[in-house]
Each structure stands twice: as structure tokens, then as C-alpha cells.
Design an enzyme around this catalytic site. Structure first.
Site, PDB file in Angstrom:
ATOM      1  N   ASN A 214       0.848  -1.191   0.000  1.00 36.48           N
ATOM      2  CA  ASN A 214       0.000   0.000   0.000  1.00 36.48           C
ATOM      3  C   ASN A 214       0.883   1.240   0.000  1.00 36.48           C
ATOM      4  OD1 ASN A 214       0.503   0.863   2.825  1.00 36.48           O
ATOM      5  ND2 ASN A 214      -0.437  -1.124   3.269  1.00 36.48           N
ATOM      6  N   ALA A 278       1.237   1.546  11.707  1.00 38.53           N
ATOM      7  CA  ALA A 278       1.469   0.810  10.458  1.00 38.53           C
ATOM      8  C   ALA A 278       0.175   0.578   9.683  1.00 38.53           C
ATOM      9  CB  ALA A 278       2.124  -0.536  10.769  1.00 38.53           C
ATOM     10  N   PHE A 329      -4.454   3.745  14.789  1.00 41.35           N
ATOM     11  CA  PHE A 329      -4.680   4.747  13.762  1.00 41.35           C
ATOM     12  C   PHE A 329      -5.797   4.273  12.848  1.00 41.35           C
ATOM     13  CE2 PHE A 329      -1.663   8.349  13.298  1.00 41.35           C
ATOM     14  CZ  PHE A 329      -1.112   8.246  14.562  1.00 41.35           C
ATOM     15  N   LYS A 347     -11.731  -2.642  18.183  1.00 43.00           N
ATOM     16  CA  LYS A 347     -10.366  -3.117  18.406  1.00 43.00           C
ATOM     17  C   LYS A 347      -9.991  -3.139  19.884  1.00 43.00           C
ATOM     18  CE  LYS A 347      -8.823  -2.374  13.872  1.00 43.00           C
ATOM     19  NZ  LYS A 347      -7.798  -2.954  13.026  1.00 43.00           N
TER      20      LYS A 347
END
Ligand code: C5P
Length: 410
Positions: A214, A278, A329, A347
Site C-alpha cells: 500500500n 502501520a 490509527f 479493536k
């Protein structure tokens, strides 16, 4: 860099020509530079060139009695504010790591009591060789800052990591190294804390030569790692494949795939804080053959079956060794805050830093973020990624300071 004194050791590699440009930049930045040219280095650039650019005598030999009387090699190694080895060849780093002092350059490096910055440049295989990996690790452990080489085409015709970083990047690393440290009376806000940061993309192999990737540049995560180290933390940066230099004071673990990143995160525990920046690939190929896939002439492409990667952030949040503060993030292209709020719950992270990546944030240098925690949303104005990093690290320090007694972040 005004009035700083640099001792520049020029090793023997084709990249030595870039050391000439570096000397010019150091002079332009107002610092004084004295060059030491190794025997190998002298095959690529001349002492005359370095003397003319640096406006200082160039030292080439340990056995120059005149210099020994006037200055002495010990003094030469200590009168500098910073010793820079550029290019640092595989051989020079091996001798540095082993503590060998068989010429002027290695003797100065052994005798110095000043910070040392090594800027490697070599063939990609030499850089990746187990011996060099070991030597770089030894040097880093003993306090030498070893920059990551750039990735690209090399003078020898191969491609990969090993190119000398551009002289402007070397100068920036020197400036960071020379930045004054805060007075000892002011305790650093993250002193004694271990901060774990993930950054960059992951590469998921399709076959030995192709991969899924990506557009993440790693810049935001590297900036956070650097800001946390500057705030006094011990920082472990688990980095996907990116070409950025390691921020000063940061321990870097390079990985390629999501599964390697997950293992490196586990290996880095325990930590007080985890900041998972990441852009981990959600999927990897179900199986990557050991040979390169070929067209079979039928016109039908091979099937590309995908399986889900482990969710490193969610796994860490459920781990018994979960850091006291876990920050995730969220890169979103629409409904940024609503998606981030949902992600925080799903999460199990304490905060989600959400950014709108519909523009050119990925790979760019500026970012607009919203920090979502249990109390609500804190939206920061658009600013450079370095400033975003400092804002996040300041918030982390304030939260840890506030929760030091009960250990439960807000
Ligand atoms: O679900 P999404 O990929 O948008 O979540 C982003 C957050 O989750 C980031 O903090 C990222 O580092 C983390 N993540 C992870 N493991 C994955 C996918 C994302 O840790 N497999």
C-alpha cells in the site's frame, strides 16, 4: 550547526563523491569540517578536493609525525563535536565493530569520546549479509548512530538498500544529532517509559518477485517514534519496508509481512505505550509459491486467493501484557470520525487517531487528525507530520502522568 566542529571520515566506496557535496553543505550550514580520508577513500576522491571544499588540511595517515606533534590523533578525535563516517563501507563498519585501530580513521573512531554517526553505502548483498547485519547491530548497541541506506539502483547495477542517503538527508541527521539536549534539571516527560511504535506498510508476497503493498510512507510513525525518543522514552520501532532513516535514539526492527510485524510486536513487549501507525495489509496470499508465477499462454490469469492477516492491534488489546495505553490509527476516506469511533470499540484501543486519507496524506508530509478517546473527539488543525507526532506524544505523556497511580488511562 553554526560553529560546530565536524570530523568527517571518508571511506573507500564509489559514494565517496557524495562526501564532497556533504562537505559543501556542512560549510554552508556554518560549521567547520575536517576530513580524514582512508586509503580506500583516496581511490575515489582526492585529498585536494576535500581540502579545497573544507578549507582545512585533510588527514590521511596515522604516521604523519608533523600532525602528531602539532595535534595528535587523540586530540583530532576529540576536538570535534560530532564524528561522521560517510560513506561507511562494510569493511570500515566491521573494523569499527571489532574495535580494530589499524589506520588513522579507525584509530580516531576508537579514541573519540564524541557522538559518532555512520552513513552506510555498499552493495545490497553486502548490506544484507549476516556479518554486516551483526556489525551494524553491535555498533548501534555501543551507541553509534547508523543511518539506514537508501533503496534504489546502485553503481554496481543491482537494486535494493545500500545507496548512500542524499547529502541533504545526512546533514539533517547531523543536525538532529547536534541538537542541544534539554537541561538535566528538566526531567523528560517519557523518561523510564518503553514506547512501541509500528510504522509503514507491509509487503505480502505473491511469489518471490511480486507482492501486495500500500502507499504508506511510514513518515507519521517514524515521526512519532522520534518524538517519543526525544521525550526520553526507550522506543522500539517495528518498521515495514520503507526507506526512511531511523530517528536518533530509536531501536528499529525491520519487518516485511504482517505476520513478521505481529511477531516483532510480541517480542518487544512489555511496553508502557503502543502506538500502532502501520498500515498493515488486511490480507495476504493464501500461499506464495517458491517459484515465479508465469503466463501459461491460456489467457487466464492465475487465481489469487487471499486469507486474512492477524489484526495486530486487536490482538495486542486482548493480550495479558497489554500496554497501559494503546493507540491505534484509522485511515479513512469517508465518514472519518464515525468509522474511527466504531473502530475504537471494535479493536479495544484506548485512542484512535483518525485521518482523512482521501487527499494525498499517504506519502505526503502534512496530516489532519482527530483523536478519539473515551471522552470524545479532539480535532487538531492540519499540520506537518512532525508537529502531529509532537502533539500525540505530549498527550501520551500527560495521560501517563495523570494515571501513574491507578494505571487506567482515560
Ligand atoms: O482496520 P484498520 O486497518 O483500518 O485499522 C487500523 C489500525 O489497526 C491501525 O492502528 C493499524 O496499525 C492496525 N492494524 C493492525 N493489524 C491489522 C490491521 C490494522 O494492527 N491487520
Amino acid at each position: 550547526m553554526l560553529q560546530k566542529r565536524i570530523l568527517l571520515i571518508v571511506g573507500g566506496g564509489i559514494a565517496a563523491y557524495k562526501a564532497c557535496e556533504l562537505v559543501r553543505l556542512i560549510r554552508k550550514a556554518g560549521a567547520d569540517v575536517t576530513c580524514v580520508l582512508t586509503e580506500g577513500g583516496a581511490h575515489f576522491v582526492t585529498a585536494m578536493t576535500l581540502a579545497a571544499l573544507s578549507e582545512n588540511p585533510v588527514h590521511t595517515t596515522l604516521w604523519d609525525l608533523k600532525n602528531e606533534v602539532e595535534m595528535g590523533h587523540i586530540q583530532l578525535s576529540r576536538q570535534a563535536d560530532l564524528v561522521v563516517v560517510c560513506p561507511a563501507t562494510a569493511d570500515l563498519m566491521a573494523r569499527m565493530a571489532a574495535g580494530i585501530a589499524d589506520d588513522l580513521a579507525t584509530t580516531l573512531l576508537l579514541a573519540t569520546d564524541k557522538p559518532v554517526l555512520a552513513v552506510p553505502a555498499m552493495n545490497v548483498r553486502m548490506w544484507q549479509h549476516a556479518a554486516t547485519v551483526r556489525n551494524v547491530a553491535t555498533l548501534r548497541t555501543s551507541g553509534v548512530t547508523v543511518l539506514e541506506p537508501d533503496v534504489g539502483a546502485m553503481a554496481c547495477g543491482e537494486f535494493g538498500p545500500g545507496r548512500l542517503p542524499e547529502p541533504e538527508a545526512v546533514l539533517a541527521a547531523m543536525q538532529a544529532q547536534l541538537a542541544p539536549s534539554p537541561p538535566a534539571s528538566l526531567p523528560l516527560p517519557l523518561a523510564g517509559r518503553h514506547v512501541l511504535v509500528t510504522a509503514g506498510p507491509t509487503h505480502e508476497p505473491i511469489d518471490p518477485v511480486r507482492y501486495i503493498a500500500n502507499r504508506s510512507s511510514g513518515r507519521q510513525g517514524f515521526a512519532i517514534a522520534g518524538a517519543a525518543a526525544a521525550a526520553g522514552a526507550r522506543v522500539t520501532l517495528v518498521a515495514g519496508p520503507v526507506t526512511l532513516p531511523t530517528p536518533p535514539g530509536v531501536t528499529r526492527v525491520d519487518v516485511e509481512t504482517a505476520r513478521e510485524m505481529a511477531a516483532a510486536v510480541q517480542a518487544a513487549l512489555p511496553a508502557d505505550v503502543a502506538v500502532m501507525v502501520a498500515a498493515v495489509a488486511d490480507w495476504r496470499t493464501a500461499d506464495a509459491p517458491a517459484h515465479k508465477l508465469k503466463k501459461d499462454g491460456s489467457g487466464t490469469p492465475p487465481p489469487l486467493a487471499l486469507v486474512e492477516n492477524p489484526d495486530i492491534l486487536a490482538t495486542l488489546c486482548r493480550d495479558p501484557r497489554r500496554p497501559a495505553l494503546v493507540v491505534g490509527f484509522a485511515a479513512e476516506t469517508d465518514d472519518v470520525i464515525a468509522h474511527a469511533v466504531a473502530k475504537r470499540a471494535r479493536k479495544g484501543a484506548d485512542w484512535i487517531v483518525a485521518n482523512d486519507v482521501s487527499g494525498d496524506v499517504m506519502g505526503g508530509t502534512a496530516n489532519t487528525v482527530h483523536i478519539i478517546d473515551a471522552a470524545g473527539v479532539d480535532s487538531l488543525p492540519e499540520m506537518p507530520k512532525d508537529a502531529v507526532a509532537q502533539a500525540i506524544v505530549a498527550r501520551i505523556a500527560a495521560t501517563l502522568a495523570a494515571t501513574i497511580t491507578n494505571g487506567t488511562p482515560a
